[in-house]
Design a protein around this motif. Structure first.
Motif, short mmCIF file in Angstrom:
data_model
loop_
_atom_site.label_atom_id
_atom_site.label_comp_id
_atom_site.label_asym_id
_atom_site.label_seq_id
_atom_site.Cartn_x
_atom_site.Cartn_y
_atom_site.Cartn_z
N ASP A 1 0.83 -1.21 0.00
CA ASP A 1 0.00 0.00 0.00
C ASP A 1 0.87 1.26 0.00
OD1 ASP A 1 -2.33 -1.42 -0.03
OD2 ASP A 1 -2.67 -1.30 2.13
N GLN A 2 1.95 1.24 0.76
CA GLN A 2 2.85 2.39 0.81
C GLN A 2 3.59 2.57 -0.51
OE1 GLN A 2 4.78 0.93 4.44
NE2 GLN A 2 4.21 2.84 5.47
N LEU A 3 3.98 1.47 -1.12
CA LEU A 3 4.64 1.54 -2.43
C LEU A 3 3.68 2.11 -3.48
CD1 LEU A 3 6.50 -1.91 -2.55
CD2 LEU A 3 7.53 0.33 -2.14
N PHE A 4 2.45 1.64 -3.45
CA PHE A 4 1.45 2.07 -4.43
C PHE A 4 1.15 3.56 -4.30
CE2 PHE A 4 -2.84 2.84 -5.96
CZ PHE A 4 -2.82 2.22 -7.21
N LYS A 5 1.13 4.05 -3.09
CA LYS A 5 0.80 5.45 -2.86
C LYS A 5 1.78 6.38 -3.56
CE LYS A 5 -0.26 8.74 0.83
NZ LYS A 5 -0.38 8.94 2.31
N VAL A 6 3.06 6.00 -3.58
CA VAL A 6 4.10 6.83 -4.21
C VAL A 6 4.28 6.47 -5.68
CG1 VAL A 6 6.55 7.44 -4.18
CG2 VAL A 6 5.31 7.12 -2.03
N ILE B 1 4.56 0.57 -10.13
CA ILE B 1 5.14 -0.69 -9.66
C ILE B 1 4.16 -1.84 -9.87
CG2 ILE B 1 5.89 -1.93 -7.57
CD1 ILE B 1 6.98 0.73 -6.54
N PHE B 2 2.87 -1.52 -9.82
CA PHE B 2 1.83 -2.54 -9.86
C PHE B 2 1.11 -2.59 -11.21
CE2 PHE B 2 2.56 -1.14 -5.59
CZ PHE B 2 2.58 -2.31 -4.85
N ALA B 3 1.74 -2.03 -12.25
CA ALA B 3 1.12 -2.02 -13.58
C ALA B 3 0.73 -3.43 -14.02
CB ALA B 3 2.08 -1.40 -14.59
N GLN B 4 -0.39 -3.53 -14.68
CA GLN B 4 -0.88 -4.82 -15.18
C GLN B 4 -0.45 -5.09 -16.61
OE1 GLN B 4 -2.66 -7.05 -13.10
NE2 GLN B 4 -1.89 -5.53 -11.63
N HIS B 5 0.02 -4.04 -17.27
CA HIS B 5 0.51 -4.17 -18.65
C HIS B 5 1.33 -2.92 -18.95
CE1 HIS B 5 -2.53 -1.19 -19.80
NE2 HIS B 5 -3.39 -1.90 -19.06
N VAL C 1 7.09 -7.50 -17.70
CA VAL C 1 7.28 -8.14 -16.39
C VAL C 1 7.04 -7.05 -15.36
CG1 VAL C 1 8.88 -9.24 -14.81
CG2 VAL C 1 8.93 -9.84 -17.24
N PRO C 2 6.00 -7.15 -14.56
CA PRO C 2 5.68 -6.09 -13.60
C PRO C 2 6.75 -5.97 -12.52
CG PRO C 2 4.32 -8.00 -13.19
CD PRO C 2 5.05 -8.29 -14.46
N THR C 3 7.00 -4.76 -12.12
CA THR C 3 8.01 -4.54 -11.07
C THR C 3 7.66 -5.28 -9.79
OG1 THR C 3 8.47 -2.34 -11.98
CG2 THR C 3 9.25 -2.77 -9.77
N TYR D 1 2.70 3.96 -15.63
CA TYR D 1 3.79 3.33 -16.37
C TYR D 1 5.15 4.00 -16.18
CZ TYR D 1 -0.55 2.02 -18.71
OH TYR D 1 -1.83 1.60 -18.97
N VAL D 2 5.21 5.14 -15.48
CA VAL D 2 6.45 5.92 -15.43
C VAL D 2 7.57 5.22 -14.67
CG1 VAL D 2 5.29 8.15 -15.66
CG2 VAL D 2 5.66 7.16 -13.38
N LYS D 3 8.76 5.76 -14.84
CA LYS D 3 9.94 5.20 -14.18
C LYS D 3 9.83 5.38 -12.67
CE LYS D 3 13.79 5.72 -16.27
NZ LYS D 3 15.02 6.29 -16.87
N HIS D 4 10.27 4.36 -11.96
CA HIS D 4 10.25 4.37 -10.50
C HIS D 4 11.51 3.69 -9.98
CE1 HIS D 4 7.87 1.07 -12.28
NE2 HIS D 4 8.58 0.31 -11.46
N SER D 5 11.88 4.02 -8.77
CA SER D 5 13.08 3.45 -8.17
C SER D 5 12.78 3.05 -6.73
CB SER D 5 14.24 4.46 -8.20
OG SER D 5 15.44 3.88 -7.73
N ILE D 6 13.20 1.86 -6.37
CA ILE D 6 12.96 1.32 -5.03
C ILE D 6 14.30 0.94 -4.41
CG2 ILE D 6 11.64 -0.36 -3.68
CD1 ILE D 6 10.12 -0.98 -6.34
N ARG D 7 14.47 1.31 -3.16
CA ARG D 7 15.68 0.90 -2.43
C ARG D 7 15.34 -0.23 -1.47
NH1 ARG D 7 20.51 4.71 -1.78
NH2 ARG D 7 20.29 6.08 -3.58
#
Length: 266
Positions: A7-12, A16-20, A32-34, A64-70
């Motif tokens: 939920d926290q990842l999705f909010k920002v 990350i949760f794109a279906q296509h 391949v979804p993140t 669909y935009v670029k995202h970065s996760i640590r």
């Protein structure tokens, strides 16, 4: 250890949760979804601790935009890095579903004294995985993650060398002068000496690693006075970098610059 929930990842970063992928990707694009890679990393003990996302021109584009996760792993905390620089080793995972990038894996560092996020450069370089082919893309990315983890001791050795390199004021200014164009052009009116402004007591040292951190924080965090606007006469200040691309590129370039500086200082 704090671990971000879905939920926290999705909010920002909902991408990350794109279906296509977005509608402009061709038939060769392999989606391949993140989140699939995130869950694979979680299963190996890597917990997401920070997430950033690029902006999109439209609300739909945010999917669909670029995202970065640590990510941080408990078993990596008691390492050389903690001893040489009070640093937590992390993995930075970047991806998009609009064609702006494939999966990218970087060694990342969190400096505890100021919570600044660094990106390190290693001999194997940044690991990139395109959205193509028929093999196990998630598995390949995970293999890359473990190869980066193996480089953490080498990064610690590198930092120890930088800490042993004491710079003269002229050398510190030379480093700042070389770093300045990584973000600013001449019209910004930023002087190299401004990049050496120390923000905390712990950084009042003349070694290369301290100098690198001071310059990095001033470039990324902003707050530096610029030349006055010709239109309003008001003094402007630089803004914090929040764009995913700019943050990663600047951090990689600055690390490489410091590595080259280390070769010149005896």
């Amino acid at each position: 250890m704090i671990s971000l929930s879905n939920d926290q990842l999705f909010k920002v970063a909902p991408s990350i949760f794109a279906q296509h992928a977005d509608d402009n990707r061709g038939q060769r694009y392999r989606f391949v979804p993140t989140i699939e890679v995130v869950e694979a990393m979680r299963s190996e003990g890597f917990n997401p601790v920070k997430v950033t996302s690029s902006r999109a021109k439209t609300e739909e584009g945010m999917d669909y935009v670029k995202h970065s996760i640590r990510f941080r792993r408990e078993s990596d905390m008691d390492t050389k890095l903690a001893k040489v620089g009070q640093i937590m080793p992390e993995i930075a995972l970047t991806n998009s579903h609009n064609g702006t990038s494939g999966f990218i894996v970087d060694p990342a560092l969190l400096r505890l004294v100021c919570t600044n996020g660094l990106i390190a450069a290693t001999s194997q370089g940044t690991l990139r995985y395109r959205h193509s082919g028929k093999d196990d893309l998630t598995g390949r990315v995970l293999e890359g993650v473990f190869s980066v983890v193996e480089d953490f001791p080498l990064i610690a050795d590198n930092i120890a060398i930088w800490q042993s390199k004491h710079l003269t004021q002229d050398q510190r200014l030379a480093f700042a002068r070389a770093a300045l164009p990584l973000r600013f052009d001449e019209e910004a009116g930023i002087e190299p000496a401004q990049l050496l402004t120390v923000r905390r007591y712990e950084d009042r040292k003349d070694d290369l690693f301290s100098t690198f951190n001071v310059v990095q924080e001033n470039l990324i965090r902003g707050g530096l006075n610029m030349t006055r606007s010709e239109n309003t006469g008001r003094r402007r200040t630089t803004r914090e970098i929040k764009n995913v691309d700019r943050d990663l590129k600047l951090n990689r370039a600055l690390w490489t610059l410091a590595d080259e500086m280390a070769k010149l200082v005896h």
